[in-house]
Each structure stands twice: as structure tokens, then as C-alpha cells.
Scaffold this motif. Structure first.
Motif, PDB file in Angstrom:
ATOM      1  N   HIS A  87       0.821  -1.208   0.000  1.00  0.00           N
ATOM      2  CA  HIS A  87       0.000   0.000   0.000  1.00  0.00           C
ATOM      3  C   HIS A  87       0.856   1.259   0.000  1.00  0.00           C
ATOM      4  CE1 HIS A  87      -3.840  -1.974   0.049  1.00  0.00           C
ATOM      5  NE2 HIS A  87      -3.354  -2.820   0.936  1.00  0.00           N
ATOM      6  N   ALA A  88       2.005   1.217   0.649  1.00  0.00           N
ATOM      7  CA  ALA A  88       2.911   2.368   0.631  1.00  0.00           C
ATOM      8  C   ALA A  88       3.420   2.628  -0.790  1.00  0.00           C
ATOM      9  CB  ALA A  88       4.082   2.135   1.584  1.00  0.00           C
ATOM     10  N   VAL A  89       3.804   1.576  -1.490  1.00  0.00           N
ATOM     11  CA  VAL A  89       4.263   1.731  -2.875  1.00  0.00           C
ATOM     12  C   VAL A  89       3.117   2.225  -3.742  1.00  0.00           C
ATOM     13  CG1 VAL A  89       5.084   0.503  -4.930  1.00  0.00           C
ATOM     14  CG2 VAL A  89       6.143   0.061  -2.701  1.00  0.00           C
ATOM     15  N   ASN A  90       1.942   1.650  -3.586  1.00  0.00           N
ATOM     16  CA  ASN A  90       0.780   2.066  -4.363  1.00  0.00           C
ATOM     17  C   ASN A  90       0.480   3.556  -4.148  1.00  0.00           C
ATOM     18  OD1 ASN A  90      -1.581   1.388  -6.072  1.00  0.00           O
ATOM     19  ND2 ASN A  90      -2.711   1.957  -4.242  1.00  0.00           N
ATOM     20  N   ASN A  91       0.650   4.020  -2.921  1.00  0.00           N
ATOM     21  CA  ASN A  91       0.389   5.429  -2.611  1.00  0.00           C
ATOM     22  C   ASN A  91       1.402   6.370  -3.247  1.00  0.00           C
ATOM     23  OD1 ASN A  91      -1.908   4.865  -1.146  1.00  0.00           O
ATOM     24  ND2 ASN A  91      -0.829   4.753   0.798  1.00  0.00           N
ATOM     25  N   LEU A  92       2.542   5.846  -3.677  1.00  0.00           N
ATOM     26  CA  LEU A  92       3.543   6.668  -4.349  1.00  0.00           C
ATOM     27  C   LEU A  92       3.217   6.900  -5.826  1.00  0.00           C
ATOM     28  CD1 LEU A  92       6.789   5.097  -2.856  1.00  0.00           C
ATOM     29  CD2 LEU A  92       5.802   7.335  -2.307  1.00  0.00           C
ATOM     30  N   ILE A  93       2.319   6.101  -6.371  1.00  0.00           N
ATOM     31  CA  ILE A  93       1.951   6.232  -7.777  1.00  0.00           C
ATOM     32  C   ILE A  93       0.930   7.362  -7.898  1.00  0.00           C
ATOM     33  CG2 ILE A  93       0.959   5.076  -9.783  1.00  0.00           C
ATOM     34  CD1 ILE A  93       1.819   2.407  -8.439  1.00  0.00           C
ATOM     35  N   PRO A  94       1.232   8.374  -8.709  1.00  0.00           N
ATOM     36  CA  PRO A  94       0.305   9.506  -8.844  1.00  0.00           C
ATOM     37  C   PRO A  94      -1.074   9.059  -9.333  1.00  0.00           C
ATOM     38  CG  PRO A  94       2.435  10.043  -9.809  1.00  0.00           C
ATOM     39  CD  PRO A  94       2.448   8.568  -9.491  1.00  0.00           C
ATOM     40  N   ASP A  95      -2.096   9.718  -8.796  1.00  0.00           N
ATOM     41  CA  ASP A  95      -3.477   9.398  -9.167  1.00  0.00           C
ATOM     42  C   ASP A  95      -3.728   9.527 -10.665  1.00  0.00           C
ATOM     43  OD1 ASP A  95      -4.294   8.721  -6.624  1.00  0.00           O
ATOM     44  OD2 ASP A  95      -5.045  10.726  -6.149  1.00  0.00           O
ATOM     45  N   ARG A  96      -2.997  10.408 -11.334  1.00  0.00           N
ATOM     46  CA  ARG A  96      -3.233  10.582 -12.770  1.00  0.00           C
ATOM     47  C   ARG A  96      -2.949   9.300 -13.551  1.00  0.00           C
ATOM     48  NH1 ARG A  96       1.482  13.676 -11.926  1.00  0.00           N
ATOM     49  NH2 ARG A  96       3.291  12.879 -13.040  1.00  0.00           N
ATOM     50  N   TYR A  97      -2.166   8.400 -12.978  1.00  0.00           N
ATOM     51  CA  TYR A  97      -1.907   7.113 -13.629  1.00  0.00           C
ATOM     52  C   TYR A  97      -2.904   6.051 -13.174  1.00  0.00           C
ATOM     53  CZ  TYR A  97       2.499   9.344 -14.803  1.00  0.00           C
ATOM     54  OH  TYR A  97       3.444  10.217 -15.270  1.00  0.00           O
ATOM     55  N   LEU A  98      -3.342   6.156 -11.933  1.00  0.00           N
ATOM     56  CA  LEU A  98      -4.247   5.152 -11.379  1.00  0.00           C
ATOM     57  C   LEU A  98      -5.701   5.389 -11.767  1.00  0.00           C
ATOM     58  CD1 LEU A  98      -2.776   4.797  -7.779  1.00  0.00           C
ATOM     59  CD2 LEU A  98      -2.448   3.258  -9.722  1.00  0.00           C
ATOM     60  N   THR A  99      -6.113   6.647 -11.813  1.00  0.00           N
ATOM     61  CA  THR A  99      -7.512   6.972 -12.074  1.00  0.00           C
ATOM     62  C   THR A  99      -8.034   6.389 -13.385  1.00  0.00           C
ATOM     63  OG1 THR A  99      -7.357   8.949 -10.708  1.00  0.00           O
ATOM     64  CG2 THR A  99      -9.159   8.877 -12.295  1.00  0.00           C
ATOM     65  N   PRO A 100      -7.278   6.466 -14.479  1.00  0.00           N
ATOM     66  CA  PRO A 100      -7.809   5.921 -15.734  1.00  0.00           C
ATOM     67  C   PRO A 100      -7.897   4.389 -15.756  1.00  0.00           C
ATOM     68  CG  PRO A 100      -5.988   7.444 -16.174  1.00  0.00           C
ATOM     69  CD  PRO A 100      -6.039   7.218 -14.703  1.00  0.00           C
ATOM     70  N   MET A 101      -7.230   3.732 -14.833  1.00  0.00           N
ATOM     71  CA  MET A 101      -7.249   2.270 -14.801  1.00  0.00           C
ATOM     72  C   MET A 101      -8.598   1.788 -14.279  1.00  0.00           C
ATOM     73  SD  MET A 101      -3.528   1.597 -13.082  1.00  0.00           S
ATOM     74  CE  MET A 101      -3.309  -0.094 -13.560  1.00  0.00           C
ATOM     75  N   GLY A 102      -9.097   0.720 -14.818  1.00  0.00           N
ATOM     76  CA  GLY A 102     -10.310   0.113 -14.290  1.00  0.00           C
ATOM     77  C   GLY A 102     -10.009  -0.612 -12.986  1.00  0.00           C
ATOM     78  N   ASP A 103     -11.057  -1.044 -12.318  1.00  0.00           N
ATOM     79  CA  ASP A 103     -10.894  -1.740 -11.040  1.00  0.00           C
ATOM     80  C   ASP A 103     -10.042  -2.994 -11.172  1.00  0.00           C
ATOM     81  OD1 ASP A 103     -12.399   0.178  -9.743  1.00  0.00           O
ATOM     82  OD2 ASP A 103     -14.247  -1.002  -9.790  1.00  0.00           O
ATOM     83  N   ASN A 104     -10.256  -3.759 -12.241  1.00  0.00           N
ATOM     84  CA  ASN A 104      -9.482  -4.989 -12.432  1.00  0.00           C
ATOM     85  C   ASN A 104      -8.003  -4.690 -12.643  1.00  0.00           C
ATOM     86  OD1 ASN A 104     -11.692  -6.646 -12.137  1.00  0.00           O
ATOM     87  ND2 ASN A 104     -12.086  -6.815 -14.327  1.00  0.00           N
ATOM     88  N   ALA A 105      -7.706  -3.642 -13.391  1.00  0.00           N
ATOM     89  CA  ALA A 105      -6.308  -3.281 -13.639  1.00  0.00           C
ATOM     90  C   ALA A 105      -5.641  -2.805 -12.353  1.00  0.00           C
ATOM     91  CB  ALA A 105      -6.216  -2.216 -14.726  1.00  0.00           C
ATOM     92  N   ARG A 106      -6.355  -2.006 -11.564  1.00  0.00           N
ATOM     93  CA  ARG A 106      -5.792  -1.530 -10.295  1.00  0.00           C
ATOM     94  C   ARG A 106      -5.568  -2.690  -9.337  1.00  0.00           C
ATOM     95  NH1 ARG A 106      -8.225   4.251  -8.568  1.00  0.00           N
ATOM     96  NH2 ARG A 106      -6.591   3.992  -7.021  1.00  0.00           N
ATOM     97  N   SER A 107      -6.503  -3.607  -9.298  1.00  0.00           N
ATOM     98  CA  SER A 107      -6.355  -4.783  -8.448  1.00  0.00           C
ATOM     99  C   SER A 107      -5.166  -5.624  -8.907  1.00  0.00           C
ATOM    100  CB  SER A 107      -7.641  -5.604  -8.484  1.00  0.00           C
ATOM    101  OG  SER A 107      -7.517  -6.753  -7.686  1.00  0.00           O
TER     102      SER A 107
END
Length: 59
Positions: A15-35
């Protein structure tokens, strides 16, 4: 370190590593991709941390 403690360490690190990834990269990902990304990060950290911290099975 027990296996449960090791699992908690890996989860916290994931979760710490995930929190380092800017939202602009995570937001466009679907739920399955983020998971899937979380699973990939978790798998990588598990291998890395097993080399550093050897969990034991004692409570």
C-alpha cells in the motif's frame, strides 16, 4: 517474525508503494487493472522481503 507479521509487513509495503503512484496514472485504470497492479506489487515485494526478513512459524 511470524508469517502473519510478515504478511502484514508485505501488505503495508504494498500500500505504501501504491500510494507513491500519482493518481493521474491510477484513475484511468479500471478496477481490475488496479487490483492486478496491487497483486503484482505484492508479489514483487514478497520475493524481495523474503530475502531480507525470514519469517518463522512461531507465534
Amino acid at each position: 517474525m511470524t508469517e502473519d507479521e510478515f504478511d502484514a509487513l508485505v501488505d503495508d509495503a504494498t500500500h505504501a508503494v501504491n500510494n507513491l503512484i500519482p493518481d493521474r496514472y491510477l484513475t484511468p485504470m479500471g478496477d481490475n487493472a488496479r487490483s492486478g497492479l496491487l497483486v503484482s506489487i505484492n508479489d514483487a515485494l514478497t520475493a524481495i522481503l523474503r530475502d531480507v526478513v525470514e519469517p518463522d512459524n512461531e507465534a
